[in-house]
Write a protein that holds these residues in place. Structure first.
Motif, PDB file in Angstrom:
ATOM      1  N   GLU A 164       0.833  -1.208   0.000  1.00 39.70           N
ATOM      2  CA  GLU A 164       0.000   0.000   0.000  1.00 39.70           C
ATOM      3  C   GLU A 164       0.863   1.252   0.000  1.00 39.70           C
ATOM      4  N   LEU A 165       1.906   1.235   0.813  1.00 39.43           N
ATOM      5  CA  LEU A 165       2.789   2.395   0.871  1.00 39.43           C
ATOM      6  C   LEU A 165       3.447   2.648  -0.476  1.00 39.43           C
ATOM      7  N   ALA A 166       3.932   1.593  -1.123  1.00 43.58           N
ATOM      8  CA  ALA A 166       4.601   1.748  -2.416  1.00 43.58           C
ATOM      9  C   ALA A 166       3.634   2.182  -3.507  1.00 43.58           C
ATOM     10  N   ARG A 167       2.453   1.578  -3.515  1.00 42.73           N
ATOM     11  CA  ARG A 167       1.497   1.813  -4.599  1.00 42.73           C
ATOM     12  C   ARG A 167       0.741   3.140  -4.465  1.00 42.73           C
ATOM     13  N   ASP A 168       0.269   3.449  -3.250  1.00 44.84           N
ATOM     14  CA  ASP A 168      -0.658   4.569  -3.097  1.00 44.84           C
ATOM     15  C   ASP A 168      -0.167   5.719  -2.223  1.00 44.84           C
ATOM     16  N   LEU A 169       0.838   5.469  -1.391  1.00 39.60           N
ATOM     17  CA  LEU A 169       1.169   6.451  -0.358  1.00 39.60           C
ATOM     18  C   LEU A 169       2.638   6.842  -0.360  1.00 39.60           C
ATOM     19  N   ALA A 170       3.239   6.938  -1.519  1.00 41.97           N
ATOM     20  CA  ALA A 170       4.651   7.272  -1.635  1.00 41.97           C
ATOM     21  C   ALA A 170       4.892   8.782  -1.641  1.00 41.97           C
ATOM     22  N   ASP A 171       3.963   9.508  -1.069  1.00 36.38           N
ATOM     23  CA  ASP A 171       4.048  10.968  -1.032  1.00 36.38           C
ATOM     24  C   ASP A 171       3.546  11.432   0.340  1.00 36.38           C
ATOM     25  N   PRO A 172       4.272  12.334   1.026  1.00 32.05           N
ATOM     26  CA  PRO A 172       3.832  12.790   2.351  1.00 32.05           C
ATOM     27  C   PRO A 172       2.408  13.359   2.361  1.00 32.05           C
ATOM     28  N   ASP A 173       2.012  14.072   1.313  1.00 37.66           N
ATOM     29  CA  ASP A 173       0.656  14.629   1.262  1.00 37.66           C
ATOM     30  C   ASP A 173      -0.396  13.524   1.158  1.00 37.66           C
ATOM     31  N   ALA A 174      -0.093  12.470   0.417  1.00 31.06           N
ATOM     32  CA  ALA A 174      -1.023  11.346   0.310  1.00 31.06           C
ATOM     33  C   ALA A 174      -1.171  10.656   1.670  1.00 31.06           C
ATOM     34  N   LEU A 175      -0.073  10.535   2.409  1.00 36.00           N
ATOM     35  CA  LEU A 175      -0.149   9.945   3.750  1.00 36.00           C
ATOM     36  C   LEU A 175      -1.035  10.783   4.669  1.00 36.00           C
ATOM     37  N   ARG A 176      -0.826  12.093   4.677  1.00 35.67           N
ATOM     38  CA  ARG A 176      -1.629  12.982   5.531  1.00 35.67           C
ATOM     39  C   ARG A 176      -3.109  12.911   5.192  1.00 35.67           C
TER      40      ARG A 176
END
Length: 92
Positions: A46-58
């Motif tokens: 999930e981190l590699a595919r969808d959340l490899a950006d700090p803004d996406a994580l937030r």
């Protein structure tokens, strides 16, 4: 995710997990409790595919509640992080 005061626990987060080819990709310095919360809630895929950006994580709803909660704590606050209950593989 939150300010890191001098002397507080901090760690580097690989934006693309090393297991998914992110050894030489970018990293960000995070307060250790935030880093633990990320890995407790999301799989490496999930981190590699969808959340490899700090803004996406937030913006991710599974992390938003934690971020709201920890925002009210002192900047040097740290507590053990348990694995989140909603961390289930998407194939289930």
């Amino acid at each position: 995710m939150r300010p890191i005061p001098p002397g507080a626990r901090a760690s580097r987060h690989h934006l693309v997990p090393r297991l998914k080819g992110g050894t030489h990709a970018g990293t960000v310095l995070l307060h250790h409790i935030c880093h633990q919360a990320i890995h407790a809630r999301f799989t490496e895929a999930e981190l590699a595919r969808d959340l490899a950006d700090p803004d996406a994580l937030r913006a991710e709803p599974r992390l938003a509640g934690f971020l709201s909660w920890v925002a009210g704590k002192p900047p040097d606050f740290h507590a053990p992080t348990r694995a989140a209950r909603d961390r289930t593989p998407k194939w289930r």
